[in-house]
Design a protein around this motif. Structure first.
Motif, PDB file in Angstrom:
ATOM      1  N   GLN A  95       3.815 -12.992  10.868  1.00 23.04           N
ATOM      2  CA  GLN A  95       3.679 -13.375  12.263  1.00 23.04           C
ATOM      3  C   GLN A  95       4.926 -13.034  13.072  1.00 23.04           C
ATOM      4  OE1 GLN A  95       5.249 -16.329  13.875  1.00 23.04           O
ATOM      5  NE2 GLN A  95       6.604 -16.398  12.110  1.00 23.04           N
ATOM      6  N   GLU A  96       6.069 -12.855  12.382  1.00 24.84           N
ATOM      7  CA  GLU A  96       7.267 -12.402  13.083  1.00 24.84           C
ATOM      8  C   GLU A  96       7.055 -11.043  13.725  1.00 24.84           C
ATOM      9  OE1 GLU A  96      10.352 -13.881  13.761  1.00 24.84           O
ATOM     10  OE2 GLU A  96       8.958 -15.465  13.260  1.00 24.84           O
ATOM     11  N   HIS A  99       5.282 -11.590  16.937  1.00 30.86           N
ATOM     12  CA  HIS A  99       6.134 -12.129  17.996  1.00 30.86           C
ATOM     13  C   HIS A  99       6.897 -11.029  18.717  1.00 30.86           C
ATOM     14  CE1 HIS A  99       5.343 -16.290  17.560  1.00 30.86           C
ATOM     15  NE2 HIS A  99       5.925 -16.440  16.386  1.00 30.86           N
ATOM     16  N   GLY A 415       1.494 -13.206  17.689  1.00 34.95           N
ATOM     17  CA  GLY A 415       1.928 -14.029  16.567  1.00 34.95           C
ATOM     18  C   GLY A 415       0.786 -14.847  16.001  1.00 34.95           C
TER      19      GLY A 415
END
Length: 423
Positions: A95-96, A99, A415
């Motif tokens: 999920q980084e 982002h 994200g």
């Protein structure tokens, strides 16, 4: 601040139905708005402008101090939830990527179509928090086009970011498409105020998952804060430059319409000072701020949950002690360049982790203090600091404001999507 928090907690949550979803307006929203009204009124009182501006910069600098209780509480939740967080595995890791790519996928092409030039790189390579300002300042200088772009993103995120992300997170949570844990991981965007606002909005829609939502959001935010600086420097910024070079000849008008901030103004230079003030907060002022914000949070917790301040006081004292210890470690080991929030979070995690001998004592006490009342003083400080930024927003113009909000939306949405895919 105390007045804003008490009125906000008394108002409580208000649910507004919007077709297929609901939007919940919760105390942090009221605290931000009340603080903003107070700061604007004070700024416009005869003979008060100079003292008002100074008070607003002080309030801005104290946001990161006031948020210490919230960070500690999140650390407690992470420590208790380490097995669940570990089970998320790749969802939390990847999920980084969402982002940092999400900011530019939507926002950079939009900025170019609106006529914004190199400012688009600074405004869209990240959500523009303190570490982003530092990267652009070192790489390009703050008088550059990229510097103006990241400053715009920083100011807009400070003024509007928490409200916007709360509305977006609440709307997406109400749709029922994404798992609450995915939304929580998406909320860990690297900004404490934005994350806390998003957590409040998601929790309002999924109250049964409140603890897990806080745990995953905190873990994602901690990962973004620590790894994110290097991720942004070595991946996001180069990709933003590459995309700009590819898309600018195709999407951008021949003449830039973004000319209002050429030659950075005194007001924009002043805004930069608030970025670093919290890093140099004296210990006595930090302690005083913790006492005031902690006492206010105790009363807010009483209003919101019915838990007496005397019952919740031991938890607040422990959290305050951890915050002070984190500050002292951060000051002593300043050469390591590790953010203060990381030290505070680490100490809190160690206090409640399953392997910790302190967990049996700290965890039961920590339950007496709810999570969300700890956020309300933070947003009250943010509101009290708002009036100084209004002239800057007028100077920046509507285009860069739209681009900034789209960048914030992109980082949360991407994200969340990636966390959902790998969940």
């Amino acid at each position: 601040m105390i007045f804003a928090v008490l009125v906000a907690e008394t108002i409580g949550n208000i649910t507004i139905p919007l077709g297929i979803t609901n939007v919940v307006l919760f105390p942090i929203v009221w605290a931000l708005l009340i603080g903003a009204v107070i700061s604007i009124i004070h700024r416009n009182m005869p003979g008060q402008r100079a003292s008002s501006v100074q008070a607003q910069f002080t309030a801005s600098a104290l946001i990161q101090v006031a948020i210490a209780f919230f960070v500690v509480k999140l650390g407690f939740i992470i420590g208790e939830s380490l097995p669940k967080i570990a089970s998320a595995g790749w969802a939390l890791v990847f999920q980084e990527l969402g982002h940092f790519l999400g900011t530019m996928v939507f926002a950079l092409p939009l900025a170019l179509m609106l006529g914004i030039k190199r400012e688009a790189v600074g405004a869209t390579f990240s959500i523009g928090r303190e570490f982003s300002v530092a990267i652009i300042s070192e790489r390009y200088g703050m008088n550059s086009a990229e510097g103006r772009g990241v400053l715009a993103e920083y100011v807009i995120g400070t003024v509007l970011g928490a409200l916007f992300i709360a509305f977006l997170a609440g709307t997406m949570a109400g749709l029922g498409i994404f798992h609450p844990w995915s939304l929580a991981m998406g909320a860990g965007v690297g900004s404490g105020s934005m994350m806390s606002a998003a957590v409040a909005a998601i929790t309002a829609q999924h109250p049964a998952d409140a603890k897990e939502i806080a745990a995953f959001a905190a873990a994602a935010n901690l990962l973004t804060t620590t790894v994110g600086t290097y991720f942004t420097l070595f991946l996001s910024l180069p990709i933003a430059n590459w995309l700009y070079n590819k898309l600018e000849p195709i999407l951008s008008p021949k003449r830039s319409v973004y000319g209002n901030t050429r030659g950075t103004s005194n007001e924009m230079n002043e805004a930069l000072s608030s970025v670093s003030k919290a890093e140099h907060t004296p210990l006595w002022l930090m302690a005083l701020t913790l006492i005031v914000s902690g006492s206010t949070a105790l009363i807010g917790n009483w209003i919101a949950t019915g838990t007496s301040p005397t019952v919740a006081l031991p938890a607040m004292l422990i959290m305050g002690g951890i915050a002070i210890c984190g500050y002292l470690i951060h000051h002593t080991l300043a050469f390591l360049k590790i953010p203060l929030v990381c030290w505070v979070s680490l100490l809190a995690i160690l206090a409640t982790a399953p392997f910790s001998p302190l967990a049996a004592y700290v965890s039961p006490l920590a339950t007496k203090m709810a999570l969300l009342p700890l956020v309300t003083p933070v947003l009250a400080f943010a509101g009290l600091s708002l009036a100084k930024d209004l002239p800057i927003l007028k100077q920046l113009g509507w285009r860069i404001i739209v681009v900034s909000l789209v960048a914030n939306a992109g980082t949360f949405i991407f994200g969340t999507i990636i966390a959902e895919i790998f969940h």
